[in-house]
Design a protein around this motif. Sequence first.
Motif, short mmCIF file in Angstrom:
data_model
loop_
_atom_site.label_atom_id
_atom_site.label_comp_id
_atom_site.label_asym_id
_atom_site.label_seq_id
_atom_site.Cartn_x
_atom_site.Cartn_y
_atom_site.Cartn_z
N PHE A 86 0.83 -1.20 0.00
CA PHE A 86 0.00 0.00 0.00
C PHE A 86 0.86 1.25 0.00
O PHE A 86 2.02 1.23 0.41
N ALA A 87 0.22 2.34 -0.45
CA ALA A 87 0.87 3.64 -0.46
C ALA A 87 -0.16 4.69 -0.07
O ALA A 87 -1.37 4.46 -0.21
N PRO A 88 0.28 5.84 0.43
CA PRO A 88 -0.67 6.90 0.76
C PRO A 88 -1.57 7.22 -0.44
O PRO A 88 -1.11 7.29 -1.58
N GLY A 89 -2.86 7.38 -0.14
CA GLY A 89 -3.83 7.66 -1.19
C GLY A 89 -4.63 6.46 -1.62
O GLY A 89 -5.69 6.60 -2.26
N ASP A 90 -4.17 5.25 -1.29
CA ASP A 90 -4.92 4.04 -1.65
C ASP A 90 -6.23 3.99 -0.88
O ASP A 90 -6.28 4.28 0.33
N GLU A 91 -7.29 3.58 -1.55
CA GLU A 91 -8.59 3.39 -0.90
C GLU A 91 -8.70 1.93 -0.47
O GLU A 91 -8.53 1.02 -1.28
N VAL A 92 -8.97 1.71 0.82
CA VAL A 92 -8.88 0.36 1.37
C VAL A 92 -10.05 0.06 2.29
O VAL A 92 -10.79 0.96 2.74
N LEU A 93 -10.21 -1.22 2.58
CA LEU A 93 -11.15 -1.68 3.60
C LEU A 93 -10.41 -2.64 4.51
O LEU A 93 -9.39 -3.22 4.12
N GLY A 94 -10.92 -2.81 5.73
CA GLY A 94 -10.23 -3.70 6.64
C GLY A 94 -11.01 -3.95 7.91
O GLY A 94 -12.12 -3.43 8.10
N GLU A 95 -10.41 -4.76 8.78
CA GLU A 95 -11.06 -5.14 10.04
C GLU A 95 -10.03 -5.11 11.17
O GLU A 95 -9.06 -5.87 11.15
N VAL A 96 -10.25 -4.22 12.12
CA VAL A 96 -9.35 -4.10 13.27
C VAL A 96 -10.08 -3.35 14.38
O VAL A 96 -11.00 -2.56 14.11
N GLU A 97 -9.72 -3.60 15.62
CA GLU A 97 -10.34 -2.90 16.74
C GLU A 97 -10.10 -1.39 16.65
O GLU A 97 -9.03 -0.94 16.27
N GLY A 98 -11.14 -0.62 17.03
CA GLY A 98 -11.00 0.83 17.09
C GLY A 98 -11.40 1.56 15.84
O GLY A 98 -10.90 2.66 15.56
N ALA A 99 -12.35 1.01 15.06
CA ALA A 99 -12.71 1.59 13.77
C ALA A 99 -13.62 2.79 13.86
O ALA A 99 -13.74 3.56 12.90
N PHE A 100 -14.30 3.00 15.01
CA PHE A 100 -15.18 4.16 15.13
C PHE A 100 -14.33 5.37 15.55
O PHE A 100 -14.40 5.88 16.66
N ALA A 101 -13.51 5.82 14.63
CA ALA A 101 -12.58 6.91 14.90
C ALA A 101 -12.19 7.55 13.57
O ALA A 101 -12.40 6.98 12.50
N GLU A 102 -11.60 8.75 13.67
CA GLU A 102 -11.18 9.43 12.45
C GLU A 102 -10.02 8.72 11.77
O GLU A 102 -9.89 8.76 10.54
N TYR A 103 -9.17 8.08 12.57
CA TYR A 103 -8.04 7.33 12.03
C TYR A 103 -7.94 5.98 12.73
O TYR A 103 -8.31 5.83 13.90
N VAL A 104 -7.42 5.00 11.99
CA VAL A 104 -7.19 3.69 12.58
C VAL A 104 -5.87 3.14 12.05
O VAL A 104 -5.51 3.35 10.88
N ALA A 105 -5.12 2.48 12.93
CA ALA A 105 -3.89 1.80 12.52
C ALA A 105 -4.20 0.32 12.38
O ALA A 105 -4.78 -0.29 13.28
N ALA A 106 -3.82 -0.26 11.25
CA ALA A 106 -4.16 -1.65 10.98
C ALA A 106 -2.96 -2.39 10.39
O ALA A 106 -2.23 -1.83 9.56
N PRO A 107 -2.75 -3.65 10.80
CA PRO A 107 -1.71 -4.46 10.16
C PRO A 107 -1.97 -4.59 8.66
O PRO A 107 -3.14 -4.71 8.23
N GLU A 108 -0.93 -4.59 7.89
CA GLU A 108 -1.06 -4.69 6.43
C GLU A 108 -1.88 -5.92 6.02
O GLU A 108 -2.65 -5.88 5.05
N ASP A 109 -1.75 -7.02 6.75
CA ASP A 109 -2.43 -8.25 6.39
C ASP A 109 -3.92 -8.26 6.75
O ASP A 109 -4.60 -9.24 6.47
N LEU A 110 -4.41 -7.19 7.37
CA LEU A 110 -5.85 -7.09 7.68
C LEU A 110 -6.51 -6.00 6.86
O LEU A 110 -7.58 -5.49 7.22
N VAL A 111 -5.89 -5.67 5.73
CA VAL A 111 -6.37 -4.59 4.86
C VAL A 111 -6.33 -5.07 3.42
O VAL A 111 -5.45 -5.84 3.03
N ALA A 112 -7.31 -4.62 2.63
CA ALA A 112 -7.34 -4.92 1.20
C ALA A 112 -7.78 -3.68 0.43
O ALA A 112 -8.45 -2.80 0.99
N ARG A 113 -7.42 -3.62 -0.83
CA ARG A 113 -7.85 -2.49 -1.67
C ARG A 113 -9.36 -2.57 -1.94
O ARG A 113 -9.89 -3.64 -2.18
#
Length: 324
Positions: A86-113
């Motif tokens: 991934f690179a900045p600007g990519d539109e992604v979806l994912g699953e990780v704790e803490g999603a009801f927030a303006e920003y979320v940090a997620a492991p690369e393996d829990l994210v997809a384009r």
Amino acid sequence: MQAIVQDRYGSPDVLRVEEVGKPTIAGHEVLVRVRAASVNARDWHVMRGDPYLARLVFGLTRPKMRIRGTDFAGVVEAVGENVKRFAPGDEVLGEVEGAFAEYVAAPEDLVARMPSNVTFEQASALPLAANTALMGLRDAARVQPGHKVLINGASGGVGTFAVQMAKVFGAEVTGVCSTRNVDLVGSLGADHVVDYTRADFAKADARYDVVFDLVGNRTLKDMRSVLTAEGALVLSGGGMSEGGSLVGPMGLIVKGQVVSRLARQKVLVLTAKAGRENLEALAELTGSGKITSAIDRTYAFDEAPEAIRHLEVEHARAKVVITM
């Protein structure tokens, strides 16, 4: 940044918007600016600390994780030094704790384009619910073309995806739901729809190769009675249940595990796990138009407590989504 937090168990009134620190990312993580996040029954259970036995995982006296939500879609803001996909600007979806927030940090393996032809709201509805449907039908039940599949709870978040996915796999699908949701389930491709207020599928003559239970409101005997001799019953947590219970839907799951050791029919307890490969499969299915996210209602970010209240009290059909 702003986030939806809670510091004690209770009703949606325990949730509030609070200014918290923006997450920092490790080398294998991405920082995502969240554009939409979907609500799941899991959020209700964590908010309530229900069933009580689950507090051994959630936190004994209050949630270990203050920020609610798990499913998100948004735009990558920054990537860790070890991230390659991934690179900045990519539109992604994912699953990780803490999603009801303006920003979320997620492991690369829990994210997809994200597919380019779906909205952030539609993409955010996918991770937990659609993955549960995928793993229940493809991996646990191994649905094949020509199988007859009954989905109990066909109008819920997982159920609406399960109806579509079973059709993708070539099954003949029967969905069980209430009167108000009959048209919705039919529109998603179900070959037959049983209105449980007017008919009892356990008393009918039809037999199924697979029963996918997403409600937990029927006995094992009822559900096994409509299976073929070598059919498979898949139990998936029970969705919503009456609050204040000690074990909730886990009681049915425990019974299922015992019966599975004794019965010729398969009784399978599903534990859906997030992962990149499944997220990418879901993105492909959605992007190709084979499945779609059915959304009941959307709420603004500061209306997150009302979104969960709607899921809890109204037993929302399909998915409820929070938009940023």
